[in-house]
Motif scaffolding. Structure first.
Motif, PDB file in Angstrom:
ATOM      1  N   ARG A 142       0.832  -1.211   0.000  1.00 15.78           N
ATOM      2  CA  ARG A 142       0.000   0.000   0.000  1.00 15.78           C
ATOM      3  C   ARG A 142       0.865   1.259   0.000  1.00 15.78           C
ATOM      4  N   GLN A 179       2.162   2.089  -3.284  1.00 13.29           N
ATOM      5  CA  GLN A 179       1.120   2.674  -4.138  1.00 13.29           C
ATOM      6  C   GLN A 179       0.824   4.128  -3.756  1.00 13.29           C
ATOM      7  N   ASP A 210       0.158   5.212  -0.438  1.00 20.03           N
ATOM      8  CA  ASP A 210      -0.676   5.314   0.761  1.00 20.03           C
ATOM      9  C   ASP A 210       0.178   5.825   1.925  1.00 20.03           C
ATOM     10  N   ARG A 211      -0.012   7.080   2.273  1.00 17.28           N
ATOM     11  CA  ARG A 211       0.794   7.696   3.339  1.00 17.28           C
ATOM     12  C   ARG A 211       0.506   7.105   4.706  1.00 17.28           C
TER      13      ARG A 211
END
Length: 157
Positions: free
Chosen positions: A11, A14, A16-17
């Motif tokens: 994630r 991709q 996603d912080r």
């Protein structure tokens, strides 16, 4: 957020912080401890920890999962600390500590019975970086002893 580490990594890759923040929370203590061992300075270790995680965010796409994420992060952290150490050495070598840069080029009056010219600024500038550090506040007596010995050797040549 308790997620599978592999899922968090994927994630985060991709963008996603929140997933990356969870990775940060899970690994920041060990990264800080490593930075502290490598720098022996708490403030510098905090800076390098942040630098390592910034670099990890930038390079996360290069993590292929062939090793543990912690191993990849460990190597990345060591590289960040070593690269910054090298950069600091290069910066120190470029620093000329005088109010008048032309003073390094002017001939100095002769001193001593044999008329030997002492160019202290030039001799100090020629010392290795660790020996030059002794002229800064807070450095060790051992470095002072070493710097004096090197100066003596340089001036007796």
């Amino acid at each position: 957020m308790h997620s599978d580490p592999t899922d968090l990594i994927h994630r985060a890759q991709q963008g996603d912080r929140a997933a990356f923040e969870a990775l940060y929370r899970a690994h920041s203590g060990r990264v800080y401890a490593l930075c502290l061992r490598l720098t022996a300075d708490r403030a510098l270790a905090e800076e390098r920890t942040q630098d390592a995680f910034v670099r990890a965010w930038e390079r996360l796409a290069t993590f292929r999962g062939e090793s543990a994420f912690s191993s990849w992060l460990y190597r990345l952290t060591v590289n960040v600390v070593l690269l910054e150490r090298r950069a600091e050495r290069r910066r120190e070598q470029r620093i000329v500590t005088t109010d008048d840069p032309a003073a390094l080029e002017r001939p100095r009056p002769a001193i001593g019975g044999a008329g030997i010219a002492l160019d202290l600024e030039r001799a100090v500038a020629a010392l290795p970086s660790r020996a030059r550090e002794v002229f800064a506040v807070g450095t060790s007596k051992a470095q002072l002893f070493r710097a004096r010995r090197l100066l003596r050797e340089a001036l007796n040549r």
